[in-house]
Design a protein around this motif. Structure first.
Motif, PDB file in Angstrom:
ATOM      1  N   ARG A  70    -140.573  75.005 -48.774  1.00 21.15           N
ATOM      2  CA  ARG A  70    -139.558  76.046 -49.009  1.00 21.15           C
ATOM      3  C   ARG A  70    -138.780  76.309 -47.729  1.00 21.15           C
ATOM      4  O   ARG A  70    -137.559  76.518 -47.756  1.00 21.15           O
ATOM      5  N   THR A  73    -136.287  73.436 -47.041  1.00 20.81           N
ATOM      6  CA  THR A  73    -135.140  73.436 -47.964  1.00 20.81           C
ATOM      7  C   THR A  73    -134.556  74.830 -48.131  1.00 20.81           C
ATOM      8  O   THR A  73    -133.828  75.075 -49.097  1.00 20.81           O
ATOM      9  N   ARG A  76    -131.349  76.353 -50.386  1.00 21.68           N
ATOM     10  CA  ARG A  76    -130.811  75.411 -51.367  1.00 21.68           C
ATOM     11  C   ARG A  76    -131.246  75.710 -52.797  1.00 21.68           C
ATOM     12  O   ARG A  76    -130.791  75.060 -53.730  1.00 21.68           O
ATOM     13  N   ILE A  78    -134.086  75.121 -54.385  1.00 21.43           N
ATOM     14  CA  ILE A  78    -134.839  74.067 -55.050  1.00 21.43           C
ATOM     15  C   ILE A  78    -136.125  74.660 -55.621  1.00 21.43           C
ATOM     16  O   ILE A  78    -136.918  75.263 -54.902  1.00 21.43           O
ATOM     17  N   ASP A  80    -139.957  75.159 -57.113  1.00 23.65           N
ATOM     18  CA  ASP A  80    -141.226  74.629 -56.637  1.00 23.65           C
ATOM     19  C   ASP A  80    -141.633  73.364 -57.377  1.00 23.65           C
ATOM     20  O   ASP A  80    -142.317  72.499 -56.813  1.00 23.65           O
ATOM     21  N   ARG A  82    -139.796  70.890 -58.257  1.00 20.62           N
ATOM     22  CA  ARG A  82    -139.197  69.729 -57.586  1.00 20.62           C
ATOM     23  C   ARG A  82    -139.790  69.530 -56.202  1.00 20.62           C
ATOM     24  O   ARG A  82    -139.951  68.394 -55.746  1.00 20.62           O
ATOM     25  N   LEU A  83    -140.139  70.630 -55.542  1.00 18.28           N
ATOM     26  CA  LEU A  83    -140.776  70.498 -54.237  1.00 18.28           C
ATOM     27  C   LEU A  83    -142.118  69.786 -54.359  1.00 18.28           C
ATOM     28  O   LEU A  83    -142.528  69.051 -53.454  1.00 18.28           O
ATOM     29  N   SER A 282    -132.972  61.765 -49.229  1.00 10.16           N
ATOM     30  CA  SER A 282    -133.196  62.825 -50.215  1.00 10.16           C
ATOM     31  C   SER A 282    -131.838  63.336 -50.653  1.00 10.16           C
ATOM     32  O   SER A 282    -130.811  62.843 -50.186  1.00 10.16           O
ATOM     33  N   GLY A 283    -131.824  64.326 -51.526  1.00 12.29           N
ATOM     34  CA  GLY A 283    -130.543  64.876 -51.952  1.00 12.29           C
ATOM     35  C   GLY A 283    -130.007  64.198 -53.198  1.00 12.29           C
ATOM     36  O   GLY A 283    -130.561  63.203 -53.684  1.00 12.29           O
TER      37      GLY A 283
END
Length: 408
Positions: A70, A73, A76, A78, A80, A82-83, A282-283
């Motif tokens: 967290r 990133t 952004r 995003i 959890d 996806r993390l 990434s991204g």
């Protein structure tokens, strides 16, 4: 982007300084007298009280993994879920990144080398994304009575994430601690082509080629050498380094890696095939990032008649997760599936040449060494002590104050 929490508790990020906050006559925020006016290279002798060692940070247990990601990133949005797709890299190693242990070892090695040279400078270590945070290290150093600091980021090249973002982190740290008017902070130059940084890679490659030759593999025709570094968005790469330098597509980031790789190959006694490759992208897929990906490059090697691949982690100073997972796990798996012999050379870590090189950087700033007398192995160096206007800026974030560079 820097994490929202800058200390041991979840604390709100402080408001950033504005250009109006810069002291009259000083074009480099928070700088010492040697760099205040913004010379590319500081040639005025300077005294420092301590060294700030700046790290990326990493989790040290399974419970740390998602909070750490967290932080990485932060901003952004995003989720959890996806993390967790990235978290399994860390969970594979017990939720522990080796990067913090490496930085503890590097801190101790730097202090030992500076003691040998009678410099008497303590080293305070702070991270961007996990404890101990940079603000915590700065506060501790201040509480110990230190006011003038020289910062070393554990990254050798020029780009937003490898240089400017650390400078923004320093600006955040002095604002958060309220120490803007009490401390002065300079930063050593990006050290991509300092002999101390380059030597461990050359030694590792020489050893790998010797091993392959002993196993009956001809380095001249059957080996591909892949100099691997972290991929970044093409747009960020193009803006790396000062805009006025005109280094072309990929900017300073690509030019520096290519120049160092060429220097390393010049030290080998064999004419082997080599290329610079990229990893850890990434991204969103619609955003172009630097290529070729290391796994794509490996896939092409059998058709070229290669029996072996040597991976040189040129973009990394230590064996952190991008090395252990992306190279030692994924890239090795790709090579094994294709029947290739694969060797990965060491990162500098705490190699004596690397440690001595970092302390050389400290000494050249204390002495105000002229650029012509500074060790460097490529025509690009020695790089700037004071970052130039627009250097490595991130257009997506807009203007963000940073220390150790001319205000934009």
């Amino acid at each position: 982007m820097m994490a929202e929490n800058i200390g041991h508790a979840f604390r709100p990020k402080p408001p950033r300084a504005t250009r109006a906050d810069i002291a009259d006559g000083c074009w480099v925020p928070g700088a010492t007298d040697a760099t205040c006016a913004g010379p590319p290279h500081a040639t005025t002798p300077q005294t420092y009280d301590a060294v700030l060692l700046l790290g990326f940070g990493g989790p040290e247990g399974q419970d740390d993994v998602i909070p750490f990601l967290r932080n990485v990133t932060g901003g952004r949005g995003i989720p959890d879920e996806r993390l967790e797709e990235v978290a399994h890299h860390y969970r594979h190693f017990g939720g522990v990144s080796p990067i913090n242990a490496h930085n503890r070892e590097l801190k101790a090695a730097l202090e030992a080398e500076m003691s040998v040279r009678d410099l008497g400078l303590p080293v305070y270590w702070g991270n961007r994304n996990w404890t101990p945070y940079i603000a915590d290290a700065l506060q501790q150093a201040y509480d110990d009575g230190h006011r003038r600091f020289l910062a070393i980021a554990t990254s050798a090249y020029s780009s937003y994430s490898s240089c400017r973002q650390y400078r923004e982190d320093l600006a955040d740290a002095v604002e958060f601690t309220g120490l803007s008017a009490q401390v002065q902070i300079d930063k050593v130059r990006p050290f991509f082509d300092h002999p101390g940084f380059v030597a461990p890679f050359a030694l590792g490659l020489r050893s790998a080629l010797d091993e392959l030759a002993a196993r009956g593999v001809d380095p001249r025709t059957e080996v591909e050498i892949l100099f691997s570094t972290h991929s970044i968005p093409n747009a960020d790469a193009d803006r790396s380094g000062p805009p006025a330098d005109g280094l072309g597509p990929g900017g300073a980031y690509v030019a520096q890696h290519a120049a160092v790789a060429e220097q390393i190959m010049d030290r080998m006694d064999v004419d082997a095939s080599w290329q610079v490759v990229f990893q850890s992208r990434s991204g969103p897929p619609q955003v172009p990032w630097l290529e070729p990906d290391i796994n794509d490059a490996i896939e092409e090697l059998p058709a070229l008649g290669r029996r072996a691949v040597v991976i040189v982690p040129l973009g990394f100073v230590s064996d952190h997760m991008e090395v252990l997972w992306d190279l030692d796990t994924e890239a090795m798996h790709t090579a094994g599936r294709l029947g290739l012999i694969a060797l990965r050379t060491p990162t500098p870590g705490t190699h004596p040449d690397y440690v001595r090189g970092l302390v050389d950087l400290v000494e050249e700033r204390i002495a105000g060494t002229a650029p012509a007398d500074r060790p460097h192995v490529t025509e690009l160096g020695p790089w700037y002590d004071v970052c130039r206007p627009g250097c490595c800026e991130n257009k997506r974030l807009g203007f963000q104050p940073a220390l150790a560079g001319l205000v934009q």
